[in-house]
Design an enzyme around this catalytic site. Sequence first.
Site, PDB file in Angstrom:
ATOM      1  N   GLU A 100      -6.129   9.100   7.402  1.00  0.00           N
ATOM      2  CA  GLU A 100      -6.602   8.660   6.073  1.00  0.00           C
ATOM      3  C   GLU A 100      -7.961   9.262   5.725  1.00  0.00           C
ATOM      4  O   GLU A 100      -8.228   9.584   4.571  1.00  0.00           O
ATOM      5  CB  GLU A 100      -6.679   7.130   6.016  1.00  0.00           C
ATOM      6  CG  GLU A 100      -5.315   6.492   5.910  1.00  0.00           C
ATOM      7  CD  GLU A 100      -5.394   5.036   5.493  1.00  0.00           C
ATOM      8  OE1 GLU A 100      -5.914   4.734   4.409  1.00  0.00           O
ATOM      9  OE2 GLU A 100      -4.926   4.197   6.264  1.00  0.00           O
ATOM     10  N   ASN A 141      -6.783   6.354  -2.058  1.00  0.00           N
ATOM     11  CA  ASN A 141      -5.726   5.394  -1.720  1.00  0.00           C
ATOM     12  C   ASN A 141      -5.943   4.213  -2.675  1.00  0.00           C
ATOM     13  O   ASN A 141      -6.890   3.442  -2.509  1.00  0.00           O
ATOM     14  CB  ASN A 141      -5.867   4.989  -0.240  1.00  0.00           C
ATOM     15  CG  ASN A 141      -4.710   4.135   0.237  1.00  0.00           C
ATOM     16  OD1 ASN A 141      -3.996   3.546  -0.558  1.00  0.00           O
ATOM     17  ND2 ASN A 141      -4.547   4.056   1.546  1.00  0.00           N
ATOM     18  N   GLU A 148       0.862  -1.198   0.000  1.00  0.00           N
ATOM     19  CA  GLU A 148       0.000   0.000   0.000  1.00  0.00           C
ATOM     20  C   GLU A 148       0.895   1.244   0.000  1.00  0.00           C
ATOM     21  O   GLU A 148       1.920   1.247   0.692  1.00  0.00           O
ATOM     22  CB  GLU A 148      -0.844  -0.019   1.284  1.00  0.00           C
ATOM     23  CG  GLU A 148      -1.673   1.237   1.514  1.00  0.00           C
ATOM     24  CD  GLU A 148      -2.309   1.290   2.919  1.00  0.00           C
ATOM     25  OE1 GLU A 148      -1.703   0.781   3.889  1.00  0.00           O
ATOM     26  OE2 GLU A 148      -3.413   1.851   3.027  1.00  0.00           O
ATOM     27  N   LYS A 176      -9.288   2.179  -2.210  1.00  0.00           N
ATOM     28  CA  LYS A 176      -9.570   1.659  -0.847  1.00  0.00           C
ATOM     29  C   LYS A 176     -10.924   2.149  -0.319  1.00  0.00           C
ATOM     30  O   LYS A 176     -11.170   3.359  -0.253  1.00  0.00           O
ATOM     31  CB  LYS A 176      -8.441   2.108   0.078  1.00  0.00           C
ATOM     32  CG  LYS A 176      -8.490   1.555   1.497  1.00  0.00           C
ATOM     33  CD  LYS A 176      -7.228   1.992   2.243  1.00  0.00           C
ATOM     34  CE  LYS A 176      -7.111   1.472   3.641  1.00  0.00           C
ATOM     35  NZ  LYS A 176      -5.862   1.922   4.290  1.00  0.00           N
ATOM     36  N   ASN A 205       0.091  -1.010   5.445  1.00  0.00           N
ATOM     37  CA  ASN A 205       0.990  -0.285   6.353  1.00  0.00           C
ATOM     38  C   ASN A 205       0.291  -0.345   7.699  1.00  0.00           C
ATOM     39  O   ASN A 205      -0.654   0.414   7.956  1.00  0.00           O
ATOM     40  CB  ASN A 205       1.104   1.199   5.972  1.00  0.00           C
ATOM     41  CG  ASN A 205       1.969   1.479   4.761  1.00  0.00           C
ATOM     42  OD1 ASN A 205       3.077   1.987   4.862  1.00  0.00           O
ATOM     43  ND2 ASN A 205       1.451   1.159   3.587  1.00  0.00           N
ATOM     44  N   CYS A 260      -5.068  -2.912   2.804  1.00  0.00           N
ATOM     45  CA  CYS A 260      -4.842  -2.808   4.249  1.00  0.00           C
ATOM     46  C   CYS A 260      -6.089  -3.022   5.102  1.00  0.00           C
ATOM     47  O   CYS A 260      -6.508  -4.137   5.326  1.00  0.00           O
ATOM     48  CB  CYS A 260      -4.162  -1.483   4.588  1.00  0.00           C
ATOM     49  SG  CYS A 260      -3.437  -1.541   6.241  1.00  0.00           S
TER      50      CYS A 260
HETATM   51  N1  CDV Z   1      -3.153   1.536   6.503  1.00  0.00           N
HETATM   52  C1  CDV Z   1      -4.146   0.987   7.230  1.00  0.00           C
HETATM   53  O1  CDV Z   1      -5.253   0.828   6.743  1.00  0.00           O
HETATM   54  N2  CDV Z   1      -3.844   0.653   8.530  1.00  0.00           N
HETATM   55  C2  CDV Z   1      -4.817   0.093   9.432  1.00  0.00           C
HETATM   56  C3  CDV Z   1      -4.473   0.454  10.855  1.00  0.00           C
HETATM   57  C4  CDV Z   1      -4.663   1.891  11.109  1.00  0.00           C
HETATM   58  C5  CDV Z   1      -5.336  -0.329  11.850  1.00  0.00           C
HETATM   59  C6  CDV Z   1      -4.892  -1.425   9.318  1.00  0.00           C
HETATM   60  O2  CDV Z   1      -5.993  -1.957   9.276  1.00  0.00           O
HETATM   61  O3  CDV Z   1      -3.856  -2.084   9.335  1.00  0.00           O
END
Ligand code: CDV
Length: 270
Positions: A143, A107, A47, A124, A194, A169
């Site tokens: 975000e 994103n 990501e 996303k 991330n 993510c």
């Molecule tokens: N980049 C993300 O989406 N990170 C989220 C954190 C903030 C919980 C994740 O679900 O890994």
Amino acid sequence: MSRQIRVAAAQSGPIQKDEPRQSVVARLTAMLDQAADAGADLVVFTELALTTFFPRYYAEDRAEMDDWFEREMPNAATRPLFERAAERGVGFYLGYAELTPEGQHFNTSILVDKQGTTVGKYRKVHLPGHAEHDPERAFQHLEKRYFLPGDLGFPVWRTMGGVMGMCICNDRRWPETFRVMGLQGVELVMLGYNTPSVNSQKPGEAIEKRTFHNRLTLQAGAYQNATFVVGVAKAGDEDGHHLFGESCIVNPDGEIVAMAETEADEVVVA
Ligand code: CDV
């Protein structure tokens, strides 16, 4: 008919704030070469693979953050990656911050085929964090301030010998992410992440619980939808903020068949 696709999870080590895109792209290209040498057909990057995880920084004026975004893809900085992938005959998934001509911020991830053509785009849907500065948190996760929720749903693409899906993510924590693609017959889901090693609202939470939830969601998504899942981290310490690694490839039985061992740039193949 039996089909085999060799897939590489190309984990990124940390990217510091001042590392230029050209340098990051050189790192990604080196990993692509390594994956191609290992016979990979498809390489999954992470990501926001071109920059540090900038949503940890607050700017009152959102336009100040536009330097983290790509206005076109490929662009001058990323073209070498696209060219090398086409030369080596390898497809790839790449996450980046997208700024559209209409001024919308997403994103985003793209899927590029073995000829270097972008065949799929995903934006996303499940944006974590908050939209305003939050002094109660150990660190910011903005975000919701810098991105709009994705407007493309969870499509799948018939390409490179399989039915391919993408997500990003935080999406992995919602069952409908995998299920919507599962109902379309997905065979391989790619996901970059991330994930901070510390919970900004619960700093005492054990890292073991956070990495368990990572594996739990990826393995459950795979098993419940009879699909391969490739989860790829950006890992290590960015500006004092630690992100965990554990990039992995999961089979449709929900078993991890390959996992990164470091928090650096690392390629694992299955
Ligand atoms: N980049 C993300 O989406 N990170 C989220 C954190 C903030 C919980 C994740 O679900 O890994």
